[in-house]
Design an enzyme around this catalytic site. Structure first.
Site, PDB file in Angstrom:
ATOM      1  N   HIS A 410       0.445 -12.431   5.603  1.00 55.40           N
ATOM      2  CA  HIS A 410       1.668 -11.465   5.940  1.00 55.40           C
ATOM      3  C   HIS A 410       2.644 -11.734   4.746  1.00 55.40           C
ATOM      4  O   HIS A 410       2.842 -10.522   4.113  1.00 55.40           O
ATOM      5  CB  HIS A 410       2.313 -11.929   7.551  1.00 55.40           C
ATOM      6  CG  HIS A 410       3.802 -11.345   7.416  1.00 55.40           C
ATOM      7  ND1 HIS A 410       3.530 -10.431   8.552  1.00 55.40           N
ATOM      8  CD2 HIS A 410       4.843 -11.420   7.102  1.00 55.40           C
ATOM      9  CE1 HIS A 410       4.897  -9.752   8.786  1.00 55.40           C
ATOM     10  NE2 HIS A 410       5.576 -10.630   7.773  1.00 55.40           N
ATOM     11  N   GLU A 411       2.877 -12.881   4.381  1.00 56.22           N
ATOM     12  CA  GLU A 411       3.965 -12.950   3.176  1.00 56.22           C
ATOM     13  C   GLU A 411       3.346 -12.612   2.112  1.00 56.22           C
ATOM     14  O   GLU A 411       3.946 -12.239   1.080  1.00 56.22           O
ATOM     15  CB  GLU A 411       4.444 -14.575   3.387  1.00 56.22           C
ATOM     16  CG  GLU A 411       5.083 -15.184   4.422  1.00 56.22           C
ATOM     17  CD  GLU A 411       6.080 -14.208   4.769  1.00 56.22           C
ATOM     18  OE1 GLU A 411       6.764 -13.327   4.428  1.00 56.22           O
ATOM     19  OE2 GLU A 411       6.679 -14.325   6.139  1.00 56.22           O
ATOM     20  N   HIS A 414       3.981  -8.932   1.537  1.00 59.84           N
ATOM     21  CA  HIS A 414       5.497  -8.690   0.929  1.00 59.84           C
ATOM     22  C   HIS A 414       5.438  -9.012  -0.637  1.00 59.84           C
ATOM     23  O   HIS A 414       5.796  -8.364  -1.357  1.00 59.84           O
ATOM     24  CB  HIS A 414       6.385  -9.588   1.746  1.00 59.84           C
ATOM     25  CG  HIS A 414       6.601  -9.326   2.966  1.00 59.84           C
ATOM     26  ND1 HIS A 414       7.212  -7.895   3.276  1.00 59.84           N
ATOM     27  CD2 HIS A 414       6.740 -10.124   4.071  1.00 59.84           C
ATOM     28  CE1 HIS A 414       7.266  -7.928   4.823  1.00 59.84           C
ATOM     29  NE2 HIS A 414       7.327  -9.136   5.083  1.00 59.84           N
ATOM     30  N   HIS A 417       3.789  -6.508  -2.682  1.00 57.79           N
ATOM     31  CA  HIS A 417       4.450  -5.441  -2.717  1.00 57.79           C
ATOM     32  C   HIS A 417       5.651  -5.577  -3.950  1.00 57.79           C
ATOM     33  O   HIS A 417       5.913  -4.771  -4.867  1.00 57.79           O
ATOM     34  CB  HIS A 417       5.452  -5.264  -1.462  1.00 57.79           C
ATOM     35  CG  HIS A 417       5.816  -3.755  -1.150  1.00 57.79           C
ATOM     36  ND1 HIS A 417       6.406  -3.219   0.157  1.00 57.79           N
ATOM     37  CD2 HIS A 417       5.844  -2.882  -2.126  1.00 57.79           C
ATOM     38  CE1 HIS A 417       6.642  -2.176  -0.115  1.00 57.79           C
ATOM     39  NE2 HIS A 417       6.646  -1.668  -1.223  1.00 57.79           N
TER      40      HIS A 417
HETATM   41 ZN   LIG Z   1       7.614  -9.625   7.274  1.00 54.80          ZN
END
Ligand SMILES: [Zn+2]
Length: 634
Positions: A410-411, A414, A417
């Site tokens: 998940h991290e 980010h 991105h």
């Molecule tokens: Zn998040």
């Protein structure tokens, strides 16, 4: 401008991490460097940080020379914006260093002091640059457009300028704006009163669990023990926790009413059609997206009720009740991973995103992006942040469980991105909007689940993965949408001139939960005590925020499905469109970014793709259950 560095927090994992035993934590000095992030990439020493701080302190007052001159010429506009954004970038670096240092050990006072100093500078900077937006809004839009056309150096600021000019019809004269700015402090009062009541003053009850353990039932303890496998304990926990909230029903009703009134006030003075329209205008999201989500969710309640029936079957209960929604459906299989294994699996899982993505993420994993292990005094939970011109930073509290692996994926979504946007965009358009942020993270989680399923060797593991994925869909998609529905409902009532009382809120909430959970149809029994749950949800004080959890998951499920499907035939069109969206950072509005990645959030298409995924997850679970039942002769 008016920005502070944004942390992409992982909300769902927080409660679990807070409850984790601090006894297992090491001292930071015992942790090898390869498990720590590298803050020296920001400043070689604290002395260098202090020097940077002094430099910024000197530059801020110099912004005053641009006040009143932004409209003078294209050149003057560029000079003003360039000065403001340059300080913003320096401040980002300064703040991330200070807050990261402080998060490493929240007990240490020196980093806390640095953090406060950086926060104070941000306040000073926001005050010194507060003239920028009003001055732009006051200009004739055609004049601004002519400036952008004639001055090449203004190109990076085109989107910022366009975004500022959108507010023209909703902006008042200078003296009215001054009064509105003053009223901001008053608008914070309801949320703050609610927070103090819930987090400090409310006398949480103590309960005795079936193990004999006595527990003070605050929010964290409720989040933990509502998952209990012992029915009597769950019932006790729900009754006592909600009972405690119920005692303050009237007070919390008045704080929430006051909060909604502040939103309606803004709607009125800024001439919006509704408070919903006013809230969504900030990110330029059409209100239709919100209405579409709620209509889609209501239309799909039969799929949701199928989930509830499956949960009932797997728990083996005669009647499924609201109190039974947090017990894990399946006995969790005890998977465990070292940080190196978790990294390797994450890299394998994101393979459909292509070689370049994998290579950059691998370099990041080896290049000081991540602080892995829990240590004494370290901040709980997980987040990703980043510094333009340097690299992303991610904080984890990695304990080796599947949830920790999933958090890493998940991290990393980010962080990639941030990495891709920073590499492709000038500073002014690198920061991506919140509405798309959780797409990049949940897309990686999606790829991880599918990867883990493909390599799972037994049905118990498969069932555990599918079960937790399904529970995630319930909580993010249906539960958050139901909150969003409630939020819309209470705002509409206040806009019609109705007064909200705690009692009325409870009635409204209970009726809505019963509808969503199919109470009358016997899908899930919702007892009267559940009606007070609205008082437990802090997000109702955040002005139409929660729907984004649902829309992000829908968008990422739709995009991931497309990418996985085309990967099987060697296609890369959807993947490339998605990567282009990540690289676009904040250079376009959220709807346009997503549309370019192949999802139109004003239609039902993405939602239907997410529902198809939910249905096929349930098909898989039912197939495994049938297999296990026939194998054991049941
Ligand atoms: Zn998040």
């Amino acid at each position: 401008v008016n920005r502070t560095p944004r942390l992409h927090l992982r909300a769902t994992a927080l409660a679990l991490v807070v409850a984790a035993s601090p006894a297992a934590a090491k001292e930071r000095s015992e942790v090898p460097d390869k498990y720590k992030w590298r803050l020296s990439d920001l400043y070689p020493s604290e002395a260098a940080w202090q020097k940077a701080r002094e430099d910024i302190t000197r530059r801020i007052p110099a912004l005053a020379q641009h006040r009143g001159h932004l409209g003078d010429s294209a050149e003057a506009l560029w000079r003003g914006l360039d000065a403001v954004f340059a300080i913003d970038a320096s401040l980002q670096r300064l703040s991330v260093y200070a807050s990261s240092l402080s998060d490493q050990d929240t007990r240490a006072s020196a980093p806390r002091g640095m953090r406060q100093a950086a926060e104070q500078l941000a306040v000073d900077f926001n005050a010194a640059s507060s003239f920028v937006r009003p001055e732009i809004i006051a200009l004739d839009p055609s004049r601004v457009r002519a400036f952008v056309a004639q001055e090449k150096r203004l190109a990076p600021y085109r989107h910022f300028l366009d975004d500022a000019l959108r507010w023209k019809p909703h902006t008042l004269g200078p003296s009215e704006e001054r009064i509105l700015a003053e009223s901001d402090a008053l608008a914070a009062a309801p949320r703050s009163a609610y927070g103090v009541l819930k987090d400090a003053d409310l006398p949480w009850p103590t309960v005795k669990l079936s193990t004999g353990e006595e527990v003070r039932l605050d929010t964290a303890a409720y989040n933990l023990h509502r998952q209990s496998r012992v029915k009597e304990d769950r019932d006790l926990v729900f009754a006592k926790f909600f009972g405690a909230l119920k005692q303050f029903e009237a007070t919390m009703g008045s704080t929430l009413y006051a909060q909604v009134q502040t939103h309606v006030f803004t709607k009125k003075v800024r001439s919006f059609g509704s408070s919903l329209e006013s809230a969504l205008f900030r990110d330029n999201i059409p209100p239709k997206v919100y209405a579409q989500l709620l209509a889609d969710v209501r239309r799909s309640l039969p799929t949701f009720h199928r989930y509830l029936a499956l949960r009932k079957r797997m728990l083996g209960v005669e009647v499924l009740r609201y109190q039974d929604l947090y017990v894990p459906m399946v006995q969790k299989v005890d998977l465990s991973f070292s940080p190196e294994e978790a990294r390797a699996i994450t890299l394998e899982a994101v393979a459909p995103l292509g070689q370049e993505y994998i290579a950059e993420l691998r370099r990041g994993f080896e290049g000081g992006w991540t602080d892995y292990l829990p240590t004494t005094g370290k901040r709980a939970g997980a987040y990703s942040t980043g510094v333009y011109g340097v690299h992303p930073y991610q904080l984890l509290n990695f304990n080796g469980k599947y949830d920790d692996l999933s958090t890493l994926a998940h991290e990393s979504g980010h962080s990639m991105h941030t990495f891709l946007a920073n590499a492709a965009q000038p500073y002014a358009t690198a920061d991506y909007p919140i509405f798309v942020a959780e797409v990049a993270s949940t897309l990686n989680e999606n790829l991880l689940v599918h990867h883990m399923l493909a390599r799972a060797k037994d049905d118990a593991t498969r069932l555990s993965l599918l079960g937790s994925y399904l529970d995630g869909l319930r909580q993010t998609l249906f539960r958050q949408s139901q909150f969003a529905d409630f939020e819309r409902g209470i705002h509409e009532r206040v806009e019609k001139g109705e007064t909200l009382t705690g009692e009325a809120l409870t009635q409204l909430y209970l009726a809505q939960v019963r509808e969503y959970y199919g109470h009358a149809k016997g899908a899930c029994r919702v007892d009267d005590v559940i009606g007070i749950e609205w008082a437990f949800i802090p997000h109702f004080y955040r002005d139409f925020y929660v729907y984004q959890y649902a829309t992000s998951l829908i968008a990422s499920a739709a995009i991931a499905k497309g990418i996985r499907e085309e990967a099987q035939t060697g296609g890369t069109k959807r993947r490339d469109a998605y990567l282009a969206m990540l690289r676009a950072g904040g250079s376009e509005y959220p709807m346009d970014l997503l549309k370019a990645a192949g999802v139109d959030m004003t239609t039902s298409g993405p939602f239907d793709a997410a529902m198809a995924e939910m249905s096929s997850t349930m098909d898989d679970i039912e197939r495994i259950l049938a297999r296990t039942a026939s194998a054991t002769g049941r």
